[in-house]
Design a protein around this motif. Sequence first.
Motif, mmCIF file in Angstrom:
data_model
loop_
_atom_site.group_PDB
_atom_site.id
_atom_site.type_symbol
_atom_site.label_atom_id
_atom_site.label_comp_id
_atom_site.label_asym_id
_atom_site.label_seq_id
_atom_site.Cartn_x
_atom_site.Cartn_y
_atom_site.Cartn_z
ATOM 1 N N ASP A 1 -28.236 0.567 -19.394
ATOM 2 C CA ASP A 1 -29.052 0.521 -18.102
ATOM 3 C C ASP A 1 -29.831 1.818 -18.164
ATOM 4 N N TRP B 1 -34.589 0.643 -9.788
ATOM 5 C CA TRP B 1 -33.813 -0.228 -10.816
ATOM 6 C C TRP B 1 -32.539 -0.770 -10.195
ATOM 7 N N LYS C 1 -28.643 -1.850 -11.219
ATOM 8 C CA LYS C 1 -27.591 -2.192 -12.255
ATOM 9 C C LYS C 1 -27.045 -3.573 -12.235
ATOM 10 N N HIS C 2 -26.462 -3.735 -13.092
ATOM 11 C CA HIS C 2 -25.654 -5.159 -13.192
ATOM 12 C C HIS C 2 -24.494 -5.130 -11.955
ATOM 13 N N ARG D 1 -29.424 -7.390 -12.677
ATOM 14 C CA ARG D 1 -30.016 -6.253 -13.527
ATOM 15 C C ARG D 1 -31.374 -6.691 -13.482
ATOM 16 N N ASN E 1 -24.923 0.347 -8.362
ATOM 17 C CA ASN E 1 -25.507 1.507 -8.311
ATOM 18 C C ASN E 1 -25.893 1.511 -6.498
#
Length: 256
Positions: A130, A143, A145-146, A82, A150
């Motif tokens: 998020d 960005w 995501k964990h 992340r 994504n």
Amino acid sequence: MRYRPELDLVLKGLSFSARGGEKIGIVGRTGAGKSSITYALMRLVEPANGQIRIDGVDISTIGYRDLRSRIAIIPQDPALFRGTIRDNLDPANEYTDDEVWAAIRAGQISNLLDTPTEKYVKPLDGKNSDKGLWIEGVGLNKWVKHNGINFSVGQKQLISLCRALLWRRKIVILDEATANVDSKTDQIMQGVIRREFKECTVLTIAHRLGTVMESDRILVMDHGQMAEFNTPEKLLADRNSHFSQLVESMNFSHSN
């Protein structure tokens, strides 16, 4: 090498050398010991006997950080965390933005960073998540995501490849790196590797035999031992070689 003291050896009497800048393909059937070579090189598992030397240095005599900071690995399941794309490519903040962008362009993911991850949606419960205004960032601020959920598997592999391009390590290990990606992404990755890693020693553990056909030499593993180690041309010229039989079995399975 064995994974636990009570278990059988997974690497036995394995002895080979790779020249600086050489491209080595490592193949073999499931359980042949291909990925165990990676564990040994990274000292994720210590050897039961023998030595691994890099530039004459016994790697068991140096620290883990010193060893692993000089080897880049692109695994089958790439690790993303992340944060921004920049955070993922340069977690220690050691490189300039220009250097990071150069790696992104070389790895052909510039278009991936042109659009925001998603639009801002305020969480109903008001808790941290998020989601947030910063998610609309693009470029280096896009960005992740964990676990990179994504992004597709192929996109995550290309990001992982850009990380290796940025770090410019002298030794690069591709551990089944293209096993789970589509053929288009596979072709992109192979092209980038050929162009950008010319000066590096590259060890490619192959799921698709086509990815190692342009290697300088191919190491064929069988039951934790070296069965063959030669150029693809010489191995294919021998119809009875392990490598020829692997290729034939692959072709047969694809035709059916």
